[in-house]
Design an enzyme around this catalytic site. Structure first.
Site, PDB file in Angstrom:
ATOM      1  N   GLU A  88     -97.113  35.559   0.472  1.00 28.68           N
ATOM      2  CA  GLU A  88     -98.299  35.664   1.323  1.00 28.68           C
ATOM      3  C   GLU A  88     -97.914  36.019   2.749  1.00 28.68           C
ATOM      4  OE1 GLU A  88    -100.368  31.933   1.123  1.00 28.68           O
ATOM      5  OE2 GLU A  88    -100.366  31.942  -1.077  1.00 28.68           O
TER       6      GLU A  88
ATOM      7  N   LYS B 236     -97.698  35.470   6.440  1.00 31.98           N
ATOM      8  CA  LYS B 236     -97.864  34.236   7.205  1.00 31.98           C
ATOM      9  C   LYS B 236     -98.615  34.583   8.482  1.00 31.98           C
ATOM     10  CE  LYS B 236     -95.407  30.132   8.791  1.00 31.98           C
ATOM     11  NZ  LYS B 236     -95.998  29.963  10.100  1.00 31.98           N
TER      12      LYS B 236
ATOM     13  N   ASP C 101    -100.272  34.179  12.074  1.00 31.38           N
ATOM     14  CA  ASP C 101     -99.936  33.401  13.260  1.00 31.38           C
ATOM     15  C   ASP C 101    -101.222  33.030  13.979  1.00 31.38           C
ATOM     16  OD1 ASP C 101     -98.435  32.080  15.059  1.00 31.38           O
ATOM     17  OD2 ASP C 101     -97.703  33.858  16.113  1.00 31.38           O
TER      18      ASP C 101
ATOM     19  N   TYR D 103    -105.876  29.990   2.459  1.00 31.18           N
ATOM     20  CA  TYR D 103    -104.668  30.104   1.638  1.00 31.18           C
ATOM     21  C   TYR D 103    -104.357  28.862   0.812  1.00 31.18           C
ATOM     22  CZ  TYR D 103    -102.905  27.920   5.918  1.00 31.18           C
ATOM     23  OH  TYR D 103    -102.743  27.114   7.006  1.00 31.18           O
TER      24      TYR D 103
ATOM     25  N   LYS E  55     -89.350  33.837   7.963  1.00 26.76           N
ATOM     26  CA  LYS E  55     -89.877  34.328   9.237  1.00 26.76           C
ATOM     27  C   LYS E  55     -89.404  35.741   9.548  1.00 26.76           C
ATOM     28  CE  LYS E  55     -91.831  31.834  11.826  1.00 26.76           C
ATOM     29  NZ  LYS E  55     -91.805  30.549  12.498  1.00 26.76           N
TER      30      LYS E  55
ATOM     31  N   CYS F 170    -102.684  52.725  48.561  1.00 28.66           N
ATOM     32  CA  CYS F 170    -102.583  53.225  47.184  1.00 28.66           C
ATOM     33  C   CYS F 170    -101.287  54.011  47.013  1.00 28.66           C
ATOM     34  CB  CYS F 170    -103.782  54.111  46.870  1.00 28.66           C
ATOM     35  SG  CYS F 170    -103.630  54.957  45.288  1.00 28.66           S
TER      36      CYS F 170
ATOM     37  N   CYS G   1    -102.461  57.941  46.295  1.00 25.24           N
ATOM     38  CA  CYS G   1    -103.138  58.804  47.271  1.00 25.24           C
ATOM     39  C   CYS G   1    -103.003  58.296  48.701  1.00 25.24           C
ATOM     40  CB  CYS G   1    -104.602  58.983  46.908  1.00 25.24           C
ATOM     41  SG  CYS G   1    -105.587  57.495  47.172  1.00 25.24           S
TER      42      CYS G   1
ATOM     43  N   CYS H 278    -107.798  50.687  44.940  1.00 20.01           N
ATOM     44  CA  CYS H 278    -107.770  51.843  45.820  1.00 20.01           C
ATOM     45  C   CYS H 278    -109.221  52.247  46.048  1.00 20.01           C
ATOM     46  CB  CYS H 278    -106.989  52.961  45.131  1.00 20.01           C
ATOM     47  SG  CYS H 278    -107.310  54.589  45.792  1.00 20.01           S
TER      48      CYS H 278
ATOM     49  N   CYS I 103    -109.207  59.581  44.197  1.00 15.80           N
ATOM     50  CA  CYS I 103    -107.767  59.397  44.021  1.00 15.80           C
ATOM     51  C   CYS I 103    -107.366  60.029  42.678  1.00 15.80           C
ATOM     52  CB  CYS I 103    -107.452  57.901  44.014  1.00 15.80           C
ATOM     53  SG  CYS I 103    -105.793  57.510  43.450  1.00 15.80           S
TER      54      CYS I 103
END
Ligand code: IVH
Length: 670
Positions: free
Chosen positions: A114, A116, A118, A229, A317, A411, A414, A429, A434
């Site tokens: 299966e 796994k 997270d 599961y 894992k 910026c 520009c 900016c 820009c």
């Protein structure tokens, strides 16, 4: 209470449960979204009129319930164990050997393999087919009761499916993993950054944080999903294999990962693992390994468990997705809305099989919070196809030569001034022209959810802007083949392809057009809400803040942003130019029946059957508007107990006044 109405409500609920299952769990809808919405609206209206019809497992209850003060705790009947980990194939083979020795057999064992997930482990309890309780894994023995949060997850059945093949057990404890898909996680973090909230470190934290909300209305807005599961206590059903359990869960309406497979030997399990490692980043959710389970429940029982994990299962894992490396420098990128985003340049390092040399740092507050300095050794993390992130600095490796980073005050592209507005986490900016902003706006404009122009990629957009050929997205529609072919590295053929793609893109839905404009705080979802409400672009162009604020899901931030956008002459000109260049609108799917469309309500006094905000939501759900003051444009004033001065005003202006009963009648029958 009229029996017919009761029956009607039960029928609607049943139909909605079924369509919900077909849509969310099987991804095979039988009816259009509009038809589903119509059924839902009908049930909402019915329950509003007769609150005694409301049941906790009604499909209308997925929006969340009143906030809790704290979570109650609950003991799991059967402890929720964890799994022993293996990080290489030798450990997996050793596990198989151990199991065979224990069972005194030399025949290959049948396993299930299966993915796994997270996420966050939860237990769902069903009594006589209804969800009655849900809890987190907690320490494995006691968890927190999060029933009202779990109810908001659309892929969790509130009522089990009745099918001929399975009898519904009188008690069923189901275990599974709640998670947030990667794409949805990215969106969620984007929204959080927009609101100056700190982003979640990864999808798992986001899922855990969302499940631990005391206010389930917040959970309801989070894109949670689940894969089941396993089971705890089951009364009224017998199983002989784990595989059979999973099939039964599926038949009862649970979402079970389609990639779970029975495997005839441990070697086959290893083949499965290698395949999954190769594909792990193609999955729309995060995986951190493969869970291997002995399939036969009789054998599982004989194997039993150690103190914290069963002897019949193992987690193989995946290679780590975190790595340490060195931060070489920090660059600043300018986005579509002028936001300056710091980006880390890293010494290249392989993370989970992919070379990483850049990571996002989100914004200057994040850098400060994590105290990230140029030259630092850092722990980085890559999750799915999310841009890698810096998790933390490895302080012990500091030499003193590291440099504190300063965000630029102009910026970097520009040279214009940058400002950081109050309550915002980012500097921007201020120059709308820009080149960096223009490029990003065009890229967004051409992206998948917007005009979806094939072939208009990053490089080409850069060239078009740098050569002065596109000063805004409106210029895209006036490009001709000769101009494009004149660009560096552009042939006749690719120029023709691009022209064709641009022509094709001119047929667009109103929602896509709105999204493409790149209005701040207007993502794909809000663009749909706006399109659905205003129907045409012209109607949206003359919207006021009040009109916008009257729409469910739209707050002051979006309203002001939209109005600022449509009030801007340059934007108006751009839109006109695009329409002149031949952009036309496709008709959207059939509009939802909105019985209160075009009607404006003012509420005064207290209603018996619902709160004022519930009333507002119901009106809006049926297409009506709610306003706070009475004027000649008001259609109805709804007067509850102890009405205020608005009632007098209504009479003065000659607006029709409804009492609660009439109001409810209107919602159902109008
Ligand atoms: S079985 C006794 N199956 O992994 C069996 N767990 O490290 C225990 N998980 O707490 C769980 N995907 O949160 C199982 N397909 C899967 C799983 C899975 C993810 C998580 C679960 C559990 C943790 C154990």
């Amino acid at each position: 209470m009229n029996e017919d109405l009761k029956k009607k409500a039960a029928e609607l609920r049943q139909a909605l449960h079924r369509h919900n299952y077909l849509y969310y769990v099987l991804d095979e809808p039988e009816v259009s979204d509009a038809e589903y919405d119509r059924l839902m609206q009908e049930l909402i209206a019915l329950e509003a009129a007769y609150p005694e019809l409301v049941e906790p497992d009604s499909p209308t209850q997925r929006v969340g319930a009143l906030p809790l003060k704290k979570f109650e705790t609950v003991r799991h009947t059967i402890p929720m164990l964890s799994l022993e980990n293996a990080f290489d194939e030798e450990k997996v083979l050793a596990f198989d050997q151990r199991v065979m020795r224990f069972l005194k057999t030399d025949l290959p064992l049948l396993y299930t393999a299966e993915p796994k997930m997270d996420g966050v482990a939860v237990e769902l309890v069903y009594e006589n087919g209804r969800l009655v309780e849900a809890s987190t894994r907690g320490d494995g023995y006691t968890g927190e009761l999060i029933t009202q949060n779990i109810r908001t997850i659309k892929t969790v059945p509130l009522i089990l499916l009745h099918t001929a093949s399975v009898t519904v057990p009188s008690r069923l404890e189901v275990r599974g993993e709640v998670f947030i898909p990667i794409e949805a996680f990215k969106q969620l973090n984007k929204q959080r950054l927009d609101k100056s909230e700190s982003p979640f470190a990864n999808p798992r934290n986001a899922a855990a944080g969302s499940l631990r909300q005391l206010d389930s209305r917040i959970t309801a807005k989070r894109p949670l999903d689940i894969f089941c599961y396993g089971v705890g206590v089951v009364t009224g059903l017998e199983f002989t294999s784990h595989w059979k359990i999973l099939q039964t869960l599926k038949a009862l309406g649970f979402r079970v990962n389609p990639d779970i497979k029975p495997r005839a030997s441990i070697e086959e399990v290893l083949v499965y693992y290698r395949d999954l490692v190769g594909r792990r980043h193609e999955f729309p959710y995060e995986l951190d390994g493969v869970v291997i389970k002995v399939d036969d429940l009789g054998l599982q029982r004989r194997l039993g468990e150690k103190s914290r994990s069963p002897r019949w299962a193992l987690a193989h894992k995946f290679p780590a997705t975190q790595e340490t490396t060195v931060m070489l420098k920090i660059d600043v990128q300018v986005g579509r809305t002028g936001a300056l985003t710091p980006v880390a340049h890293l010494e290249p390092v392989s993370v989970g099989g992919v070379t990483v040399s850049r990571a996002t740092l989100h914004n200057e507050d994040e850098i400060k919070k994590k105290d990230i300095r140029v030259g630092d050794a850092v722990l980085i993390q890559r999750a799915g196809d999310v841009i890698p992130e810096v998790v933390k600095v490895i302080i012990t490796r500091r030499t003193g030569a590291e440099q504190i980073f300063q965000m630029p005050s102009v910026c970097p592209v520009c040279g214009s001034k940058v400002v950081r507005l109050q309550g915002e986490a980012v500097r921007r900016c201020v120059n709308a022209n820009c080149p960096a902003q223009v490029k990003e706006r065009i890229k967004h404009f051409a992206s998948k959810g917007a005009f979806d122009i094939d072939g208009l990629g990053d490089k080409l957009v850069s060239q078009l802007v740098d050569e002065g050929l596109s000063k805004s997205y409106a210029d895209i529609f006036t490009l001709d083949k000769a101009t494009i072919a004149g660009l560096e590295r552009m042939g006749e053929k690719s120029a023709q392809n691009l022209v064709d793609a641009i022509t094709k893109s001119k047929q667009v839905t109103v929602a896509r057009f709105i999204y493409a404009l790149g209005i701040r705080h207007v993502g794909e979802h809000i663009a749909h809400v706006l399109a659905r409400r205003f129907k045409t672009l012209r109607a949206l162009m003359s919207a006021t803040v009040d009109d916008l604020m009257g729409i469910d899901e739209i707050g002051p931030q979006v309203s002001e942003s939209v109005v600022a956008f449509i009030d801007n002459r340059e934007n108006q000109r751009n839109i006109e130019r695009m329409l002149k260049a031949g952009v036309t609108f496709e008709t959207e799917e059939a509009p939802i029946t909105e019985p209160l469309a075009g009607k404006t309500f003012v509420l005064t006094g207290a209603l018996d059957s619902m709160t004022r905000s519930q009333a507002k939501r119901r009106i809006e759900a049926l297409g009506g508007k709610v306003s706070s003051s009475v004027s000649r444009r008001t259609t109805y004033v709804v007067a509850g107990k102890d009405p205020g001065s608005k009632l007098g005003k209504a009479k003065e202006v000659g607006v029709r006044v409804l009492d609660e009963k009439e109001f409810i009648g209107l919602m159902i029958y109008d």
